[in-house]
Design a protein around this motif. Structure first.
Motif, short mmCIF file in Angstrom:
data_model
loop_
_atom_site.label_atom_id
_atom_site.label_comp_id
_atom_site.label_asym_id
_atom_site.label_seq_id
_atom_site.Cartn_x
_atom_site.Cartn_y
_atom_site.Cartn_z
N ALA A 1 0.83 -1.21 0.00
CA ALA A 1 0.00 0.00 0.00
C ALA A 1 0.87 1.25 0.00
O ALA A 1 0.57 2.23 -0.71
CB ALA A 1 -0.93 -0.01 1.20
N ASP A 2 1.95 1.24 0.76
CA ASP A 2 2.86 2.39 0.81
C ASP A 2 3.48 2.66 -0.57
O ASP A 2 3.53 3.79 -1.02
CB ASP A 2 3.95 2.14 1.85
CG ASP A 2 4.96 3.27 1.92
OD1 ASP A 2 4.54 4.43 2.10
OD2 ASP A 2 6.17 2.99 1.79
N HIS A 3 3.92 1.61 -1.25
CA HIS A 3 4.54 1.79 -2.56
C HIS A 3 3.52 2.21 -3.61
O HIS A 3 3.82 2.99 -4.50
CB HIS A 3 5.29 0.52 -2.97
CG HIS A 3 6.61 0.43 -2.28
ND1 HIS A 3 6.72 0.06 -0.96
CD2 HIS A 3 7.87 0.69 -2.71
CE1 HIS A 3 7.99 0.09 -0.61
NE2 HIS A 3 8.70 0.47 -1.64
N ARG A 4 2.31 1.72 -3.51
CA ARG A 4 1.26 2.16 -4.43
C ARG A 4 0.96 3.65 -4.23
O ARG A 4 0.74 4.39 -5.19
CB ARG A 4 0.00 1.33 -4.26
CG ARG A 4 0.15 -0.05 -4.85
CD ARG A 4 -1.12 -0.84 -4.76
NE ARG A 4 -0.94 -2.11 -5.46
CZ ARG A 4 -1.66 -3.18 -5.22
NH1 ARG A 4 -2.63 -3.14 -4.34
NH2 ARG A 4 -1.44 -4.29 -5.89
N GLU A 5 0.96 4.11 -2.99
CA GLU A 5 0.73 5.53 -2.71
C GLU A 5 1.88 6.38 -3.26
O GLU A 5 1.67 7.43 -3.84
CB GLU A 5 0.57 5.76 -1.20
CG GLU A 5 0.48 7.21 -0.79
CD GLU A 5 -0.69 7.96 -1.41
OE1 GLU A 5 -0.63 9.20 -1.46
OE2 GLU A 5 -1.67 7.32 -1.84
N ARG A 6 3.11 5.90 -3.10
CA ARG A 6 4.25 6.63 -3.66
C ARG A 6 4.15 6.71 -5.18
O ARG A 6 4.43 7.75 -5.77
CB ARG A 6 5.56 5.94 -3.27
CG ARG A 6 5.87 6.04 -1.81
CD ARG A 6 7.07 5.18 -1.46
NE ARG A 6 7.24 5.04 -0.05
CZ ARG A 6 8.33 5.41 0.61
NH1 ARG A 6 9.34 5.94 -0.04
NH2 ARG A 6 8.41 5.23 1.90
N ARG B 1 1.38 6.63 -6.93
CA ARG B 1 0.31 7.57 -7.23
C ARG B 1 0.80 9.01 -7.14
O ARG B 1 0.50 9.84 -7.99
CB ARG B 1 -0.87 7.36 -6.28
CG ARG B 1 -2.09 8.23 -6.64
CD ARG B 1 -3.08 8.32 -5.51
NE ARG B 1 -2.55 8.95 -4.31
CZ ARG B 1 -2.33 10.27 -4.17
NH1 ARG B 1 -2.57 11.10 -5.17
NH2 ARG B 1 -1.86 10.76 -3.03
N GLN B 2 1.59 9.31 -6.12
CA GLN B 2 2.13 10.66 -5.97
C GLN B 2 3.03 11.05 -7.15
O GLN B 2 2.96 12.18 -7.64
CB GLN B 2 2.89 10.79 -4.65
CG GLN B 2 2.00 10.75 -3.44
CD GLN B 2 2.78 10.74 -2.14
OE1 GLN B 2 4.00 10.81 -2.12
NE2 GLN B 2 2.06 10.64 -1.03
N VAL B 3 3.86 10.13 -7.59
CA VAL B 3 4.72 10.40 -8.74
C VAL B 3 3.86 10.68 -9.98
O VAL B 3 4.09 11.64 -10.71
CB VAL B 3 5.68 9.23 -9.01
CG1 VAL B 3 6.37 9.38 -10.36
CG2 VAL B 3 6.72 9.13 -7.90
N ARG B 4 2.85 9.84 -10.19
CA ARG B 4 1.98 10.03 -11.36
C ARG B 4 1.22 11.35 -11.30
O ARG B 4 0.96 11.97 -12.32
CB ARG B 4 1.03 8.86 -11.50
CG ARG B 4 1.71 7.60 -11.95
CD ARG B 4 0.72 6.47 -12.06
NE ARG B 4 1.34 5.31 -12.64
CZ ARG B 4 0.81 4.11 -12.63
NH1 ARG B 4 -0.38 3.92 -12.08
NH2 ARG B 4 1.44 3.09 -13.17
N ASP B 5 0.83 11.78 -10.10
CA ASP B 5 0.11 13.04 -9.95
C ASP B 5 0.97 14.24 -10.36
O ASP B 5 0.45 15.24 -10.86
CB ASP B 5 -0.36 13.24 -8.51
CG ASP B 5 -1.55 12.35 -8.15
OD1 ASP B 5 -2.14 11.74 -9.06
OD2 ASP B 5 -1.85 12.28 -6.94
#
Length: 72
Positions: A53-58, A60-64
């Protein structure tokens, strides 16, 4: 979680695999050198519960915030 992954899965050198469910029912990294030394190494890993979950959030932040460079 997702699929297992392989890197350099070929017959003329070492191959690296990440298996999400290994022999001990946990993720493991496997290095196989069938063409050279005939050695296989398995390293079980136990990531923290929130690791994926932590890596998926990271990601997502990069993609944003990622601004792709358009070719000239």
């Amino acid at each position: 979680m997702g699929p297992d992954v392989a890197w350099m899965d070929m017959s003329n050198g070492p191959s690296l695999f990440i298996q999400l469910t290994g022999e001990r029912d946990c993720p493991e990294v496997v290095v196989e050198d069938e063409s050279g030394s005939m050695v296989t190494v398995r390293v079980p890993i136990v990531p923290p519960d929130d690791w994926i979950a932590d890596h998926r959030e990271r990601l997502r932040q990069v993609r944003d915030y990622w601004v792709p460079v358009k070719p000239a």
